[in-house]
Design an enzyme around this catalytic site. Structure first.
Site, PDB file in Angstrom:
ATOM      1  N   ALA A  15       0.830  -1.216   0.000  1.00  0.00           N
ATOM      2  CA  ALA A  15       0.000   0.000   0.000  1.00  0.00           C
ATOM      3  C   ALA A  15       0.857   1.256   0.000  1.00  0.00           C
ATOM      4  O   ALA A  15       0.472   2.279   0.567  1.00  0.00           O
ATOM      5  CB  ALA A  15      -0.942  -0.008   1.204  1.00  0.00           C
ATOM      6  N   GLY A  16       2.034   1.189  -0.637  1.00  0.00           N
ATOM      7  CA  GLY A  16       2.827   2.394  -0.837  1.00  0.00           C
ATOM      8  C   GLY A  16       2.342   3.146  -2.064  1.00  0.00           C
ATOM      9  O   GLY A  16       1.212   2.945  -2.540  1.00  0.00           O
ATOM     10  N   GLY A  17       3.196   4.010  -2.620  1.00  0.00           N
ATOM     11  CA  GLY A  17       2.787   4.867  -3.732  1.00  0.00           C
ATOM     12  C   GLY A  17       2.263   4.103  -4.930  1.00  0.00           C
ATOM     13  O   GLY A  17       1.210   4.448  -5.494  1.00  0.00           O
ATOM     14  N   PHE A 119      17.913  18.748  -8.668  1.00  0.00           N
ATOM     15  CA  PHE A 119      18.277  17.455  -8.084  1.00  0.00           C
ATOM     16  C   PHE A 119      19.419  16.842  -8.894  1.00  0.00           C
ATOM     17  O   PHE A 119      19.612  17.172 -10.072  1.00  0.00           O
ATOM     18  CB  PHE A 119      17.068  16.512  -8.073  1.00  0.00           C
ATOM     19  CG  PHE A 119      16.654  16.091  -6.698  1.00  0.00           C
ATOM     20  CD1 PHE A 119      16.009  16.976  -5.850  1.00  0.00           C
ATOM     21  CD2 PHE A 119      16.915  14.811  -6.223  1.00  0.00           C
ATOM     22  CE1 PHE A 119      15.623  16.595  -4.578  1.00  0.00           C
ATOM     23  CE2 PHE A 119      16.533  14.422  -4.964  1.00  0.00           C
ATOM     24  CZ  PHE A 119      15.885  15.315  -4.128  1.00  0.00           C
ATOM     25  N   GLN A 240      21.525   1.112  -5.252  1.00  0.00           N
ATOM     26  CA  GLN A 240      21.984   2.490  -5.070  1.00  0.00           C
ATOM     27  C   GLN A 240      22.327   2.747  -3.606  1.00  0.00           C
ATOM     28  O   GLN A 240      21.536   2.465  -2.715  1.00  0.00           O
ATOM     29  CB  GLN A 240      20.886   3.459  -5.494  1.00  0.00           C
ATOM     30  CG  GLN A 240      21.317   4.906  -5.374  1.00  0.00           C
ATOM     31  CD  GLN A 240      20.339   5.831  -6.066  1.00  0.00           C
ATOM     32  OE1 GLN A 240      19.372   6.284  -5.455  1.00  0.00           O
ATOM     33  NE2 GLN A 240      20.565   6.104  -7.335  1.00  0.00           N
ATOM     34  N   HIS A 242      22.777   5.728  -1.277  1.00  0.00           N
ATOM     35  CA  HIS A 242      22.503   7.163  -1.225  1.00  0.00           C
ATOM     36  C   HIS A 242      23.684   7.842  -0.561  1.00  0.00           C
ATOM     37  O   HIS A 242      24.174   7.381   0.477  1.00  0.00           O
ATOM     38  CB  HIS A 242      21.225   7.433  -0.418  1.00  0.00           C
ATOM     39  CG  HIS A 242      20.661   8.795  -0.636  1.00  0.00           C
ATOM     40  ND1 HIS A 242      21.285   9.933  -0.171  1.00  0.00           N
ATOM     41  CD2 HIS A 242      19.547   9.215  -1.288  1.00  0.00           C
ATOM     42  CE1 HIS A 242      20.566  10.981  -0.515  1.00  0.00           C
ATOM     43  NE2 HIS A 242      19.501  10.580  -1.198  1.00  0.00           N
ATOM     44  N   LEU A 252      17.943   8.712   6.255  1.00  0.00           N
ATOM     45  CA  LEU A 252      18.131   9.449   5.001  1.00  0.00           C
ATOM     46  C   LEU A 252      18.149  10.962   5.202  1.00  0.00           C
ATOM     47  O   LEU A 252      17.292  11.518   5.887  1.00  0.00           O
ATOM     48  CB  LEU A 252      17.003   9.085   4.032  1.00  0.00           C
ATOM     49  CG  LEU A 252      16.979   9.822   2.688  1.00  0.00           C
ATOM     50  CD1 LEU A 252      18.186   9.453   1.851  1.00  0.00           C
ATOM     51  CD2 LEU A 252      15.693   9.503   1.935  1.00  0.00           C
ATOM     52  N   THR A 254      17.798  13.854   2.547  1.00  0.00           N
ATOM     53  CA  THR A 254      17.423  13.978   1.138  1.00  0.00           C
ATOM     54  C   THR A 254      18.463  14.724   0.301  1.00  0.00           C
ATOM     55  O   THR A 254      19.121  15.655   0.768  1.00  0.00           O
ATOM     56  CB  THR A 254      16.065  14.695   0.981  1.00  0.00           C
ATOM     57  OG1 THR A 254      15.823  14.925  -0.410  1.00  0.00           O
ATOM     58  CG2 THR A 254      16.057  16.055   1.676  1.00  0.00           C
ATOM     59  N   GLU A 255      18.537  14.314  -0.960  1.00  0.00           N
ATOM     60  CA  GLU A 255      19.358  15.006  -1.942  1.00  0.00           C
ATOM     61  C   GLU A 255      18.866  16.444  -2.136  1.00  0.00           C
ATOM     62  O   GLU A 255      19.596  17.308  -2.611  1.00  0.00           O
ATOM     63  CB  GLU A 255      19.275  14.243  -3.264  1.00  0.00           C
ATOM     64  CG  GLU A 255      20.305  14.613  -4.295  1.00  0.00           C
ATOM     65  CD  GLU A 255      20.236  13.646  -5.476  1.00  0.00           C
ATOM     66  OE1 GLU A 255      20.036  14.129  -6.583  1.00  0.00           O
ATOM     67  OE2 GLU A 255      20.377  12.422  -5.261  1.00  0.00           O
ATOM     68  N   ARG A 286      23.876  10.067  -8.137  1.00  0.00           N
ATOM     69  CA  ARG A 286      24.114   9.527  -6.786  1.00  0.00           C
ATOM     70  C   ARG A 286      25.291   8.558  -6.699  1.00  0.00           C
ATOM     71  O   ARG A 286      26.039   8.580  -5.733  1.00  0.00           O
ATOM     72  CB  ARG A 286      22.840   8.841  -6.273  1.00  0.00           C
ATOM     73  CG  ARG A 286      21.794   9.833  -5.853  1.00  0.00           C
ATOM     74  CD  ARG A 286      20.554   9.148  -5.340  1.00  0.00           C
ATOM     75  NE  ARG A 286      19.565  10.155  -4.969  1.00  0.00           N
ATOM     76  CZ  ARG A 286      18.320   9.865  -4.610  1.00  0.00           C
ATOM     77  NH1 ARG A 286      17.912   8.607  -4.582  1.00  0.00           N
ATOM     78  NH2 ARG A 286      17.480  10.826  -4.286  1.00  0.00           N
ATOM     79  N   HIS A 353      20.209   2.352  -0.275  1.00  0.00           N
ATOM     80  CA  HIS A 353      18.984   3.137  -0.368  1.00  0.00           C
ATOM     81  C   HIS A 353      17.930   2.541  -1.292  1.00  0.00           C
ATOM     82  O   HIS A 353      16.751   2.546  -0.971  1.00  0.00           O
ATOM     83  CB  HIS A 353      19.358   4.542  -0.856  1.00  0.00           C
ATOM     84  CG  HIS A 353      18.215   5.487  -1.000  1.00  0.00           C
ATOM     85  ND1 HIS A 353      17.397   5.817   0.061  1.00  0.00           N
ATOM     86  CD2 HIS A 353      17.750   6.195  -2.076  1.00  0.00           C
ATOM     87  CE1 HIS A 353      16.479   6.687  -0.351  1.00  0.00           C
ATOM     88  NE2 HIS A 353      16.659   6.918  -1.636  1.00  0.00           N
ATOM     89  N   GLU A 387       9.219  -0.103  -6.699  1.00  0.00           N
ATOM     90  CA  GLU A 387      10.608  -0.536  -6.487  1.00  0.00           C
ATOM     91  C   GLU A 387      10.793  -2.038  -6.632  1.00  0.00           C
ATOM     92  O   GLU A 387      11.877  -2.498  -6.985  1.00  0.00           O
ATOM     93  CB  GLU A 387      11.098  -0.067  -5.108  1.00  0.00           C
ATOM     94  CG  GLU A 387      12.601  -0.200  -4.939  1.00  0.00           C
ATOM     95  CD  GLU A 387      13.121   0.388  -3.634  1.00  0.00           C
ATOM     96  OE1 GLU A 387      14.286   0.138  -3.300  1.00  0.00           O
ATOM     97  OE2 GLU A 387      12.358   1.101  -2.943  1.00  0.00           O
ATOM     98  N   ARG A 398      19.624   4.961 -10.449  1.00  0.00           N
ATOM     99  CA  ARG A 398      18.413   5.795 -10.505  1.00  0.00           C
ATOM    100  C   ARG A 398      18.739   7.256 -10.204  1.00  0.00           C
ATOM    101  O   ARG A 398      19.485   7.551  -9.281  1.00  0.00           O
ATOM    102  CB  ARG A 398      17.378   5.289  -9.494  1.00  0.00           C
ATOM    103  CG  ARG A 398      16.144   6.185  -9.416  1.00  0.00           C
ATOM    104  CD  ARG A 398      15.094   5.613  -8.490  1.00  0.00           C
ATOM    105  NE  ARG A 398      15.457   5.644  -7.094  1.00  0.00           N
ATOM    106  CZ  ARG A 398      15.451   6.730  -6.310  1.00  0.00           C
ATOM    107  NH1 ARG A 398      15.157   7.916  -6.808  1.00  0.00           N
ATOM    108  NH2 ARG A 398      15.759   6.640  -5.023  1.00  0.00           N
TER     109      ARG A 398
END
Length: 595
Positions: A15-17, A119, A240, A242, A252, A254-255, A286, A353, A387, A398
């Site tokens: 139930a993520g994005g 970014f 990856q 991060h 984390l 964020t970038e 990254r 990450h 993912e 990515r």
């Protein structure tokens, strides 16, 4: 044993994005849709995404989807499939505007348009200079996204099964997927979810590594279930790291901090990225930044008593900018690093990450497997997005903020495909095989009957240490070969794990043991695939891949411009070609990747 069966048109695991976006598509089409999640939907790991979602809106300066596509292909080190990348970049504006209409509270410019920040790796005019492309809600973009989409699903009457763990795919004799078995965590009972279409949106598996920005729920459940069901896994060597995890904690940063003007510094205060990426500097891709940081630390220019981290400096920014654009980051720095970034730089280190590989899919969300020389034969009834899937838009590395875009574009795309496929099916469900739940019941019975077995925590720790030591930011030929042996030894331990608590109700020990069985599949696939790929590409950098004019930075396009497929049966590797042909534009030709 009489097992409860729940019948739905569509079952979504996760139930993520990606799962929520697909569910909107299905429920609003009038289909009976169930979403299974180990946690409440707004606690899914998408909630941790901070920086933004990429789209070439061009709200503060000129931008174009073709430039975004170029950056994504270049970021992928040319391992991304160019048809899927074009599809994603062209759809970006559409899905971001839809999300805004769902109620997403994006930050705004003075003229009312969506605020966008620069970014890493996102450039204007085919690599000319950094561009503002990341649509942000302060530094809590994923959090805002999940809430907006969950509310939309509530409105659409999506049915949620919260605190349920999917166990195994159910496949018919002809390979068609008919749903999943699942464990109700509260009662410990096994149920069957019988579906015409099944979507995996289970997220990543960063917990195979000792140091990770991933939540403890990110245990590769979908990838593990697919592998056990005979689906090969694609490009699992590419992970990856991060650049900016809080040193010692892995949380984390964020970038977006660097997008707002943050600078990486070594022990002498030098802005060292100018040496590694003179054009993009701190906003290089990254993998480039992570390797630069690891090199600084390895060569003795790290900070702190053990010289084992570098500093992320935003003390030169206005406090008001930090409080407005990066409030969550300031909170994280104070809580986990013990520093206020307004006054003191943040200690950071590269941390696992994101999983670039996963379950092979095409850009419509269908899971595809090799069959008779064709590498893209769809598995009936089976779809994947986010993912856990590998449509291969990220290839070997990515770009930041392409992950939330991936969730939206391929969540929607897979939902549309499922609606189309379900509506073409007969009204009644196919009959379930008699042994539909046998594999899951046997796994649980083994745990319940195991005596004098391995400790789950110790076996998991052995796996994580092995992955961290043998398949980290830099990879070495001998270490990878040794890693393959060691991960096979850990697998034998996982087969003998024992739980002391045999109770059913809220037995977290049983859940963790079942999660470890998924993690070990991911770890095997990663180590064997990495050992097999003898070049350097993107996030996969080998010490024995020599930099020559023919093979810049050790990348060997003659032999290795191909996707890895790992088959669980016999730890076997197979390869399939990269799709270099976009849908409507010219191929983005191979060249050396430099920032």
């Amino acid at each position: 044993m009489n097992i409860p069966v729940h019948k739905y048109d569509a079952v979504i695991v996760g139930a993520g994005g990606a799962g929520l976006r697909a569910a909107i598509q299905l429920s609003e089409a009038g289909l009976k849709t169930a979403v299974l999640s180990k946690v409440f939907p707004t606690r899914s790991h998408t909630v941790a995404a901070q920086g933004g979602v990429a789209a070439s809106l061009g709200n503060s300066e000129e931008d174009h989807w073709h430039w975004h596509m170029y950056d994504t292909v270049k970021g992928s080190d040319w391992l991304g499939d160019q048809d899927a990348i074009e599809f994603m970049c062209r759809k970006a504006n559409e899905v971001v505007v839809e999300l805004e209409h769902y109620g997403m509270p994006f930050d705004r410019l003075d003229n009312g348009k969506i605020y966008q920040r620069p970014f890493g790796g996102h450039m204007s005019n085919f690599g000319e200079r950094p561009v503002r492309r990341s649509c942000a809600a302060a530094d809590r973009t994923g959090h805002a996204m999940l809430h907006a989409m969950y509310q939309r699903n509530v409105k659409a009457n999506t049915q949620f099964f919260v605190e349920w763990m999917a166990l195994d795919l159910i496949r018919d004799v002809d390979g068609t997927v008919l749903g999943v078995t699942a464990l109700e965590m509260e009662t410990g009972e096994v149920h069957i979810f019988h579906a015409k279409a099944t979507l995996f949106a289970t997220g990543g598996a960063g917990r195979i590594f000792y140091s990770s920005t991933n939540a403890f729920i990110n245990t590769g459940d979908g990838v593990g279930m697919a592998a056990r069901a005979g689906i090969p896994l694609e490009d699992m060597e590419f992970w990856q790291f991060h650049p900016t995890g809080v040193a010692g904690a892995g949380v984390l940063i964020t970038e977006g901090v660097r997008g707002e003007g943050g600078i990486l510094r070594n022990s002498s205060g030098e802005r060292f990225m100018e040496r590694y990426a003179p054009n993009a500097k701190d906003l290089a891709s990254r993998d480039v930044v992570s390797r630069a940081m690891a090199t600084e630390i390895k060569e003795g220019r790290g900070c702190g008593p053990n010289k084992d981290f570098v500093l992320l400096d935003i003390t030169h920014l206005e406090p008001a900018t930090i409080m407005k654009r990066l409030p969550g980051i300031r909170e994280i720095a104070i809580q986990f690093a013990g520093v206020d970034p307004i006054k003191t730089p943040i200690p950071v280190v590269p941390t696992c990450h994101y999983q670039m590989g996963g379950i092979p899919t095409n850009y419509s969300g269908r899971v595809v497997v090799p069959q008779g020389g064709d590498y893209n034969v769809a598995v009936p009834g089976f779809y994947a997005a986010g993912e856990c899937a590998c449509a291969s838009v990220h290839g070997a590395n990515r770009l930041g903020t392409n992950s939330l875009l991936d969730l939206l574009v391929f969540g929607k795309s897979s939902g549309e495909t499922m609606v189309e496929d379900i509506k073409a099916m007969p009204a009644s469900h196919r009959e379930l095989p008699k042994d539909a739940a046998d594999v899951s019941l046997a796994r649980i019975a083994r745990l319940d009957s195991q005596k004098s077995g391995e400790n789950v925590h110790e076996a998991r720790l052995a796996m994580q240490r092995t992955m961290q030591d043998h398949a980290g930011v830099f990879r070495f030929k001998d270490m990878l070969a040794k890693g393959v042996e060691k991960i096979a030894e850990v697998e034998e331990r996982v087969k003998r794990t024992e739980i002391k608590d045999k109770s059913k109700v809220w037995n977290t020990a049983r859940t963790e043991a079942l999660e470890l069985e998924n993690l070990i599949e991911v770890a095997k696939a990663t180590m064997v695939s990495a050992n097999g790929r003898t070049e350097s590409r993107g996030a996969h950098v080998r010490d024995d891949a020599v930099d020559t004019p023919e093979h810049p930075d050790g990348r060997n396009d003659q032999e290795w411009l191909k996707h890895t497929l790992w088959h669980r049966d016999g730890n076997r590797l197979d390869y399939k070609p990269v799709n270099m042909k976009p849908l409507t534009v010219e191929t983005i030709a191979l060249k050396k990747r430099a920032y």
